[in-house]
Design an enzyme around this catalytic site. Sequence first.
Site, short mmCIF file in Angstrom:
data_model
loop_
_atom_site.label_atom_id
_atom_site.label_comp_id
_atom_site.label_asym_id
_atom_site.label_seq_id
_atom_site.Cartn_x
_atom_site.Cartn_y
_atom_site.Cartn_z
N GLY A 1 -0.44 -5.09 0.96
CA GLY A 1 -1.68 -5.01 0.19
C GLY A 1 -1.59 -5.70 -1.16
O GLY A 1 -2.59 -6.15 -1.70
N GLU B 1 -2.21 -9.27 -0.44
CA GLU B 1 -3.63 -9.37 -0.09
C GLU B 1 -4.52 -9.32 -1.34
O GLU B 1 -5.53 -10.03 -1.41
CB GLU B 1 -3.99 -8.27 0.91
CG GLU B 1 -3.39 -8.52 2.29
CD GLU B 1 -3.55 -7.36 3.24
OE1 GLU B 1 -4.08 -7.57 4.35
OE2 GLU B 1 -3.16 -6.23 2.89
N ALA C 1 0.85 -1.19 0.00
CA ALA C 1 0.00 0.00 0.00
C ALA C 1 0.89 1.24 0.00
O ALA C 1 2.07 1.17 0.36
CB ALA C 1 -0.91 0.00 1.22
N GLU D 1 3.62 -5.93 7.52
CA GLU D 1 2.95 -4.84 8.26
C GLU D 1 3.43 -4.68 9.71
O GLU D 1 3.51 -3.55 10.21
CB GLU D 1 1.43 -5.05 8.23
CG GLU D 1 0.77 -4.68 6.91
CD GLU D 1 0.78 -5.81 5.89
OE1 GLU D 1 0.09 -5.70 4.86
OE2 GLU D 1 1.51 -6.80 6.11
#
Length: 257
Positions: free
Chosen positions: A112, A115, A66, A135
């Site tokens: 992300g 994900e 992200a 993360e």
Amino acid sequence: MDFENILIKQKENLAVLTINRPSKLNALNKVTIEELHTAFKSLNEDSDVKVIIITGSGEKAFVAGADISEFANFNVEEGTELARKGQEILFDFVQNLGTPVIAAVNGFALGGGLELAMAAHFRVASTNAKMGLPEVSLGVIPGYGGTQRLPQLVGKGKAMEMIMTAGMISAEEAKDCGLVNYVVEQEELLPLCEKLASKITRNSSVAISAAIKAINANYTNCVNGYSVEIEQFGVSFGTEDFKEGTTAFLEKRKPNF
């Protein structure tokens, strides 16, 4: 459709959706997430599109994560909304899409990015791919479904290890633990995904969509997957694809879905 950060190429019944932010290693920012939602929704509604391949531009990254600069100063409420909205409009949306989605993981798939790949219905990786959820090294946890989908794919113990160490695994390691289905050289990545897509497009899109619902139900809290399977199996009997498929079988010919 004109987008700032994604490209779409359609060929017959296949759409290739490319995240195009190479200078940022295709990191997911707010605009890109919203554009991906719009693109997936539009392609899912296009009856000519039977399979979607999602990949990243360049040779370095599928999606490197992200865009941290967008949320580094968020408070609790803003962080909660970031995860909630992201899951709703993209990650859960892709997982439950009626059109099959194949993730072509070309390079780094981190945070992300991994994900998003896990939200796809299955994954193919290039030999240079590296995957991980880093993360906790930033003082946060995966917020786009990573703590849920990773254990479903690789098992609780391996998921705990990957998340707690914040480490990356290679493409071969990902294949060994069931995170990806195939590993190929980068130049073979899209051709293999297209070959798999071609096999999918020969079958009933209506039945495939029903199968996606039934499979996903097994991973949904308070939902009996067997009951959903029975329901979707029964519904299939009322479709034109069922009539065509069974008639073609009895007539010893290929079905025309």
